[in-house]
Design a protein around this motif. Sequence first.
Motif, PDB file in Angstrom:
ATOM      1  N   ASP A 189      -6.204 -24.005  53.974  1.00  0.00           N
ATOM      2  CA  ASP A 189      -5.280 -23.572  54.905  1.00  0.00           C
ATOM      3  C   ASP A 189      -3.792 -23.157  54.680  1.00  0.00           C
ATOM      4  OD1 ASP A 189      -7.589 -23.711  57.317  1.00  0.00           O
ATOM      5  OD2 ASP A 189      -6.572 -25.548  57.514  1.00  0.00           O
ATOM      6  N   VAL A 190      -3.428 -21.869  55.084  1.00  0.00           N
ATOM      7  CA  VAL A 190      -1.882 -21.627  54.749  1.00  0.00           C
ATOM      8  C   VAL A 190      -1.047 -22.539  55.480  1.00  0.00           C
ATOM      9  CG1 VAL A 190      -2.607 -19.092  54.106  1.00  0.00           C
ATOM     10  CG2 VAL A 190      -1.837 -19.993  56.512  1.00  0.00           C
ATOM     11  N   ASP A 245      -3.819 -16.186  55.487  1.00  0.00           N
ATOM     12  CA  ASP A 245      -2.568 -15.270  56.211  1.00  0.00           C
ATOM     13  C   ASP A 245      -3.410 -14.001  57.033  1.00  0.00           C
ATOM     14  OD1 ASP A 245      -0.294 -16.452  54.990  1.00  0.00           O
ATOM     15  OD2 ASP A 245      -0.564 -15.444  53.095  1.00  0.00           O
ATOM     16  N   ASP A 246      -4.441 -13.401  56.660  1.00  0.00           N
ATOM     17  CA  ASP A 246      -5.096 -12.436  57.402  1.00  0.00           C
ATOM     18  C   ASP A 246      -5.612 -12.841  58.631  1.00  0.00           C
ATOM     19  OD1 ASP A 246      -4.338 -10.421  55.241  1.00  0.00           O
ATOM     20  OD2 ASP A 246      -6.456 -10.522  54.424  1.00  0.00           O
ATOM     21  N   ARG A 247      -6.378 -14.145  58.746  1.00  0.00           N
ATOM     22  CA  ARG A 247      -6.880 -14.784  59.721  1.00  0.00           C
ATOM     23  C   ARG A 247      -5.615 -15.092  60.564  1.00  0.00           C
ATOM     24  NH1 ARG A 247     -10.693 -20.035  60.403  1.00  0.00           N
ATOM     25  NH2 ARG A 247     -11.089 -19.710  62.516  1.00  0.00           N
ATOM     26  N   LEU A 248      -4.484 -15.626  60.002  1.00  0.00           N
ATOM     27  CA  LEU A 248      -3.347 -15.759  60.975  1.00  0.00           C
ATOM     28  C   LEU A 248      -3.070 -14.719  61.938  1.00  0.00           C
ATOM     29  CD1 LEU A 248      -1.479 -18.067  61.953  1.00  0.00           C
ATOM     30  CD2 LEU A 248      -0.062 -17.574  59.839  1.00  0.00           C
ATOM     31  N   SER A 295     -15.979 -27.478  58.256  1.00  0.00           N
ATOM     32  CA  SER A 295     -17.127 -26.979  59.114  1.00  0.00           C
ATOM     33  C   SER A 295     -16.541 -25.401  59.208  1.00  0.00           C
ATOM     34  CB  SER A 295     -17.444 -27.527  60.340  1.00  0.00           C
ATOM     35  OG  SER A 295     -16.503 -27.465  61.021  1.00  0.00           O
ATOM     36  N   ARG A 296     -15.410 -24.819  58.985  1.00  0.00           N
ATOM     37  CA  ARG A 296     -14.799 -23.737  59.349  1.00  0.00           C
ATOM     38  C   ARG A 296     -14.317 -22.882  57.909  1.00  0.00           C
ATOM     39  NH1 ARG A 296      -9.350 -23.691  59.242  1.00  0.00           N
ATOM     40  NH2 ARG A 296      -8.122 -25.563  59.842  1.00  0.00           N
ATOM     41  N   GLU A 297     -13.957 -21.623  58.261  1.00  0.00           N
ATOM     42  CA  GLU A 297     -13.317 -21.001  57.273  1.00  0.00           C
ATOM     43  C   GLU A 297     -11.858 -21.022  57.318  1.00  0.00           C
ATOM     44  OE1 GLU A 297     -15.067 -18.909  55.024  1.00  0.00           O
ATOM     45  OE2 GLU A 297     -16.635 -19.599  55.792  1.00  0.00           O
ATOM     46  N   PRO A 298     -11.297 -21.181  55.943  1.00  0.00           N
ATOM     47  CA  PRO A 298      -9.754 -21.581  55.724  1.00  0.00           C
ATOM     48  C   PRO A 298      -8.941 -20.371  56.755  1.00  0.00           C
ATOM     49  CG  PRO A 298     -10.569 -20.494  53.885  1.00  0.00           C
ATOM     50  CD  PRO A 298     -11.858 -20.716  54.607  1.00  0.00           C
TER      51      PRO A 298
END
Length: 201
Positions: A44-45, A8-11, A2-5
């Motif tokens: 996910d990374v 690296d940018d999100r991390l 239910s969420r975006e992966p």
Amino acid sequence: MSREPLTDDRLDALEAGRDIRDPKSERRLGEAFVQLSRDPHAEDVYGVADMLICAAECFEHAGDLDRGLELLEQAWAAGDNIVQPDPRAETVALLMKAGRRDEAMVRANELRRADSAELDTYLRMAEIMEEAQEDRQALAWITRGILVAEQFGIEDSFEGQSLYVVRLRMRDGMGMPRDDDDRWAEQILEERRANPDWLGD
């Protein structure tokens, strides 16, 4: 899912402005990693275990060692091809930090009997034992790591050679005489000084 992966940018955005000296900030970041781990995304990374290890580190910085230990247990239970750091080794480190030496040594013995094939685990355990002033135990972990490296023919890898280098430093500190492995470690150090970007085979 239910969420975006977790990219690296999100991390990077998640950790932006991170201050490990701020307990509240670290606790918030730790909870964010926990929540991400509860709803994993195929892209996910980080795997679930990796996220839980990150969360445990955050809670350690926040001073909540019990929560950190709990999350490390969950990380190992996740069992999704964990590479490093080994949550079992980090559990030993946190127990030592919490002053629970007897428990730490029990966990260390369990990890020793598990015969990990990851050389970084042996290097990390040696570091943990050194920090706890358990020099003989530290050297024993390095020796065991070298045996594993030789068993798998990876003693020429960067991590494998690092075991010999650490062994040399430890033995020197204990006043032990040089042997053939120590002399090879000296050659490794000379090569690394001459080629600082070299990372082994």
